[in-house]
Design an enzyme around this catalytic site. Structure first.
Site, PDB file in Angstrom:
ATOM      1  N   ARG A  39       0.810  -1.217   0.000  1.00  0.00           N
ATOM      2  CA  ARG A  39       0.000   0.000   0.000  1.00  0.00           C
ATOM      3  C   ARG A  39       0.846   1.272   0.000  1.00  0.00           C
ATOM      4  O   ARG A  39       0.401   2.321  -0.444  1.00  0.00           O
ATOM      5  CB  ARG A  39      -0.924   0.008   1.206  1.00  0.00           C
ATOM      6  CG  ARG A  39      -2.047  -0.994   1.057  1.00  0.00           C
ATOM      7  CD  ARG A  39      -3.023  -0.791   2.158  1.00  0.00           C
ATOM      8  NE  ARG A  39      -4.188  -1.636   2.011  1.00  0.00           N
ATOM      9  CZ  ARG A  39      -5.286  -1.500   2.733  1.00  0.00           C
ATOM     10  NH1 ARG A  39      -5.362  -0.560   3.632  1.00  0.00           N
ATOM     11  NH2 ARG A  39      -6.300  -2.299   2.567  1.00  0.00           N
ATOM     12  N   ASP A 150     -15.103  10.922   8.577  1.00  0.00           N
ATOM     13  CA  ASP A 150     -14.100   9.891   8.300  1.00  0.00           C
ATOM     14  C   ASP A 150     -12.735  10.530   8.516  1.00  0.00           C
ATOM     15  O   ASP A 150     -12.593  11.748   8.462  1.00  0.00           O
ATOM     16  CB  ASP A 150     -14.218   9.392   6.852  1.00  0.00           C
ATOM     17  CG  ASP A 150     -13.573   8.028   6.646  1.00  0.00           C
ATOM     18  OD1 ASP A 150     -14.302   7.015   6.602  1.00  0.00           O
ATOM     19  OD2 ASP A 150     -12.316   7.957   6.551  1.00  0.00           O
TER      20      ASP A 150
HETATM   21  C1  LIG Z   1     -14.372  -0.293   5.664  1.00  0.00           C
HETATM   22  S1  LIG Z   1     -14.823   1.409   5.696  1.00  0.00           S
HETATM   23  C2  LIG Z   1     -16.486   1.309   6.287  1.00  0.00           C
HETATM   24  C3  LIG Z   1     -17.383   2.324   5.631  1.00  0.00           C
HETATM   25  C4  LIG Z   1     -18.861   2.241   6.042  1.00  0.00           C
HETATM   26  N1  LIG Z   1     -19.040   2.537   7.437  1.00  0.00           N
HETATM   27  C5  LIG Z   1     -19.433   0.885   5.717  1.00  0.00           C
HETATM   28  O1  LIG Z   1     -19.671   0.082   6.613  1.00  0.00           O
HETATM   29  O2  LIG Z   1     -19.631   0.601   4.533  1.00  0.00           O
HETATM   30  C6  LIG Z   1     -13.906   1.972   7.131  1.00  0.00           C
HETATM   31  C7  LIG Z   1     -13.714   3.480   7.159  1.00  0.00           C
HETATM   32  O3  LIG Z   1     -13.219   3.834   8.448  1.00  0.00           O
HETATM   33  C8  LIG Z   1     -12.335   4.926   8.290  1.00  0.00           C
HETATM   34  N2  LIG Z   1     -11.474   5.011   9.481  1.00  0.00           N
HETATM   35  C9  LIG Z   1     -10.452   4.210   9.850  1.00  0.00           C
HETATM   36  N3  LIG Z   1      -9.897   4.618  10.997  1.00  0.00           N
HETATM   37  C10 LIG Z   1     -10.601   5.724  11.376  1.00  0.00           C
HETATM   38  C11 LIG Z   1     -10.511   6.621  12.470  1.00  0.00           C
HETATM   39  N4  LIG Z   1      -9.575   6.467  13.416  1.00  0.00           N
HETATM   40  N5  LIG Z   1     -11.384   7.641  12.537  1.00  0.00           N
HETATM   41  C12 LIG Z   1     -12.328   7.815  11.584  1.00  0.00           C
HETATM   42  N6  LIG Z   1     -12.462   7.017  10.517  1.00  0.00           N
HETATM   43  C13 LIG Z   1     -11.612   5.978  10.417  1.00  0.00           C
HETATM   44  C14 LIG Z   1     -11.589   4.598   7.014  1.00  0.00           C
HETATM   45  O4  LIG Z   1     -10.997   5.736   6.444  1.00  0.00           O
HETATM   46  C15 LIG Z   1     -12.692   3.977   6.158  1.00  0.00           C
HETATM   47  O5  LIG Z   1     -13.253   4.909   5.289  1.00  0.00           O
END
Ligand SMILES: C[S@@+](CC[C@H](N)C(=O)[O-])C[C@H]1O[C@@H](n2cnc3c(N)ncnc32)[C@H](O)[C@@H]1O
Length: 280
Positions: A39, A150
């Site tokens: 990545r 996010d």
């Molecule tokens: C797999 S996606 C899930 C998106 C949506 N909630 C769903 O279930 O389809 C996880 C998201 O969490 C965000 N993320 C990861 N760590 C985070 C943090 N510490 N604070 C806020 N967002 C975070 C990532 O950038 C990503 O967009």
């Protein structure tokens, strides 16, 4: 001639993994070393570092950490999402959560606040917006606003634009898709845009769930926090869930992803309604 790919040393991997877990919450056990190398490659090439170890050294010892963090986050976060992902949550919101919340309001038409915490490219927030607006069009009396947050600046840009390739809109029920998407003017691009009426009700903001305090209202009705806590260590999951609870109004709902049904373990404030649905 094939160029040998430089690998992250164990030491450099441990340093960057610690850093990422501390800042973002995402745990990176040793099994993720190759994934992380993969990545980071594009970013390392873009910055002209000879290899990943030099990138990590510059990050940690060279003081580029603050300015680089936003890019690093885009590399390490998994942003997979879908419209109407885990559709039972949207059915629960429509059939149970919203009617229950509205019944509890005594005076006048209610204003509901929905928060998609870790919203990725916005599909979760817009799916909720479509369901709620459809309820209003069918006679329910309430107003609503949706907040999407996010940590990744990259996904938030896409969420704010609300433009998606046509194929990703497939899970949206046909009647909702017809009402809430516009086709791009240039048909050959095969893109759809969420209608301005819904985009006006849906706001996006950068926020780290690891922060000690969240700049969000404390009377949110429904929080979706799905498919993000799975990447966190247990102690961080617990802290995030506790902080999220502080932003729910009494009787508000928290929905987590189907692989995250254990997150309530540490929070005495949550009552479990269904395996992935909780209430304060
Ligand atoms: C797999 S996606 C899930 C998106 C949506 N909630 C769903 O279930 O389809 C996880 C998201 O969490 C965000 N993320 C990861 N760590 C985070 C943090 N510490 N604070 C806020 N967002 C975070 C990532 O950038 C990503 O967009």
């Amino acid at each position: 001639m094939l160029q040998a790919v430089a690998h992250l040393s164990d030491r450099h991997f441990r340093s960057i993994a610690e850093l990422i877990e501390g800042e973002v919450g995402i745990k990176l056990p040793p099994g993720k070393q190759l994934m992380l190398e993969g990545r980071l490659q594009k970013r390392i090439r873009a910055l002209n570092y000879p290899g990943p170890n030099e990138y990590v050294e510059a990050l940690i010892e060279g003081g580029s950490f603050d300015s680089e963090l936003v890019h690093l986050i885009d590399c390490v976060t998994t942003n997979k999402t879908d419209f109407f992902r885990e559709p039972s949550h949207f059915a629960f919101m429509k059939d149970t959560a919203v009617p229950t919340l509205l019944a509890a309001r005594q005076r006048g038409p209610a204003g509901l606040k929905i928060w998609s915490a870790a919203c990725s490219t916005g599909m979760e927030a817009y799916s909720a917006a479509m369901v709620l607006d459809d309820m209003v069009k069918n006679g329910s009396r309430f107003q609503f606003r949706i907040l999407g947050t996010d940590i990744s600046a990259g996904v938030l840009r896409l969420a704010k634009a609300g433009i998606y390739p046509r194929e990703v809109t497939a899970p949206v029920p046909e009647t909702l898709a017809k009402r809430y998407f516009l086709h791009s003017k240039d048909k050959s691009r095969g893109e759809m845009r969420v209608v301005p009426e819904l985009r006006r009700l849906t706001h996006f903001m950068r926020m780290n769930l690891m922060d000690k305090a969240y700049p969000v209202d404390r009377d949110v009705d429904i929080i979706f926090c799905r498919n993000v806590l799975i990447y966190f260590e247990k102690h961080n999951q617990r802290k995030v869930v506790d902080r999220l609870c502080e932003h729910l109004r009494p009787g508000g709902y928290l929905m987590v992803g189907h692989s995250e049904s254990m997150v309530h373990a540490g929070s005495s404030r949550l009552k479990q309604i269904q395996p992935t649905v909780f209430r304060v």
